[in-house]
Design an enzyme around this catalytic site. Structure first.
Site, PDB file in Angstrom:
ATOM      1  N   LYS A  73       0.753  -1.379  -0.089  1.00  0.00           N
ATOM      2  CA  LYS A  73       0.084   0.076   0.071  1.00  0.00           C
ATOM      3  C   LYS A  73       1.022   1.275  -0.147  1.00  0.00           C
ATOM      4  O   LYS A  73       0.533   2.274  -0.686  1.00  0.00           O
ATOM      5  CB  LYS A  73      -1.177  -0.072   1.148  1.00  0.00           C
ATOM      6  CG  LYS A  73      -2.104  -0.812   0.915  1.00  0.00           C
ATOM      7  CD  LYS A  73      -2.923  -1.321   2.227  1.00  0.00           C
ATOM      8  CE  LYS A  73      -3.788  -2.596   1.942  1.00  0.00           C
ATOM      9  NZ  LYS A  73      -4.285  -3.100   3.028  1.00  0.00           N
ATOM     10  N   GLN A 123      -5.036  -2.371   9.183  1.00  0.00           N
ATOM     11  CA  GLN A 123      -4.846  -3.645   8.465  1.00  0.00           C
ATOM     12  C   GLN A 123      -5.530  -4.811   9.419  1.00  0.00           C
ATOM     13  O   GLN A 123      -5.381  -4.882  10.624  1.00  0.00           O
ATOM     14  CB  GLN A 123      -3.481  -3.833   8.253  1.00  0.00           C
ATOM     15  CG  GLN A 123      -3.058  -4.989   7.475  1.00  0.00           C
ATOM     16  CD  GLN A 123      -3.444  -4.981   6.045  1.00  0.00           C
ATOM     17  OE1 GLN A 123      -3.389  -3.888   5.339  1.00  0.00           O
ATOM     18  NE2 GLN A 123      -4.159  -5.965   5.458  1.00  0.00           N
ATOM     19  N   ASP A 140     -11.652   1.774   3.066  1.00  0.00           N
ATOM     20  CA  ASP A 140     -11.697   0.295   3.003  1.00  0.00           C
ATOM     21  C   ASP A 140     -13.228   0.005   2.421  1.00  0.00           C
ATOM     22  O   ASP A 140     -13.512  -1.158   1.903  1.00  0.00           O
ATOM     23  CB  ASP A 140     -11.384  -0.457   4.185  1.00  0.00           C
ATOM     24  CG  ASP A 140     -10.169  -1.126   3.935  1.00  0.00           C
ATOM     25  OD1 ASP A 140      -9.625  -1.405   2.744  1.00  0.00           O
ATOM     26  OD2 ASP A 140      -9.537  -1.844   5.148  1.00  0.00           O
TER      27      ASP A 140
END
Ligand code: NAP
Length: 300
Positions: free
Chosen positions: A53, A97, A120
């Site tokens: 990322k 995460q 997300d």
């Protein structure tokens, strides 16, 4: 023989578009898109995802900030960092995460992230907005974040010229992160959608009718080549590591579809690796740009 959908090339195209958008936004408003990623613990796979990322952010001109917490971190510590990032006007996207260590409630973490920074797309507010979205053209207007992996599947289909309007689409899997959202996205693209899961009867017969198949099961080679209708588009979301003594690592990644046999009849198909996996990060970059654009608009 099927056309192989090149996830690497398409994800590069998406990221190039994001980079252009990020620089335009900066030139017009002085706002530099910024993504903050929180990693709790030292899970090796999560470390790789976080590193990828960061690399993608650099490629897109997005500022990235990383917060690392030890595996022993408490829920309050994590929620404290999220609260600081929520309040920071320079941060446009926040991502924790997953998975998080056992002492932390994943749902509480997802709920704590400001929905306007939930790149997300897992916050119930975004899930709800997405369910009522009339068309994908409204995404920036309404500040909606679509979950990255399913949105990547749609992008792969559309950029490969697959017609979704009126298509018979079959999604295998109904998880909250892939199966359900990809089915809803196909529906908003005017496909007729069937969702299969572990209690579905005669899956092979259902798949045989499909113009578009999305497999998100998590079982290597679950979808057999002979189930695929000639000319169908096949998107394989599965990422399964299997033992392979001939591979340098002793194992390799395979999808949920019997690739070689399916490729003989499909119109187009994604490989694993090199298909959907690369799109997830690209769509995360796109969401971060959407967020920064909304923040810049609201500031003006
Ligand atoms: P999941 O939460 O385990 O869901 C799997 C789904 O498959 C469930 O809905 C389950 O049905 C269904 N299923 C299981 N066995 C089945 C069977 N025998 N027949 C029909 N359906 C069956 O998995 P997920 O998180 O959606 O992930 C699916 C796959 O995608 C995994 O390989 C994962 O690694 C991969 N993945 C890739 C990416 C990426 O490329 N970036 C991102 C996310 C996931 P029930 O609901 O009835 O149990």
């Amino acid at each position: 023989m099927a056309e192989i959908i090149n996830g690497k090339a398409i994800s590069e195209e998406v990221k190039a578009g994001v980079k252009t958008g990020v620089e335009e936004l900066f030139d017009k408003t002085g706002v530099r898109a910024c993504l903050s990623v929180i990693l709790v613990g030292d899970d090796p796979a999560s470390q790789v995802y976080v590193r990828n990322k960061k690399i993608a952010c650099e490629a897109c001109g997005i500022k990235s900030i990383e917060h690392r917490l030890p595996a022993s971190a408490t829920q309050d510590e994590l929620l404290g960092i999220i609260a600081e990032l929520n309040a920071d006007p320079g941060v446009h996207g926040i991502l924790c995460q997953l998975p998080v260590p056992k002492q932390i409630d994943e749902n509480e973490v997802l709920l704590a992230i400001d929905p306007r920074k939930d790149v997300d797309g897992f916050h119930p507010m975004n899930v709800g907005k997405f369910m009522t979205l009339k068309s994908f053209e409204d995404i920036v207007e309404r500040g909606v974040f679509l979950p990255c992996t399913p949105h990547g599947c749609i992008e792969l289909l559309e950029r490969s010229g697959v017609v979704l309007k009126g298509a018979d689409a079959v999604v295998i899997g109904r998880s909250n992160i892939v199966g359900k959202p990809v089915a809803m996205m196909l529906l908003s693209k005017h496909a007729t959608v069937t969702i299969c899961h572990s209690r579905t009867k005669n899956i092979s017969e259902i798949v045989k009718r499909a113009d578009v198949v999305v497999a998100a099961v998590g079982i290597p080679g679950f979808v057999k080549g002979e189930w695929i209708k000639r000319g169908a588009a096949v998107i394989d979301v599965g990422m399964n590591r299997i033992d392979d003594p001939t591979a340098s690592k002793g194992s390799r990644l395979v999808g949920d579809v019997e690739f070689d046999k399916a490729a003989e009849v499909a119109g187009c198909i994604t490989p694993v690796p090199g298909g959907v996996g690369l799109m997830t990060v690209a769509m995360l970059m796109k969401n971060t740009l959407t967020s920064a654009t909304c923040f810049a608009r609201n500031k003006a």
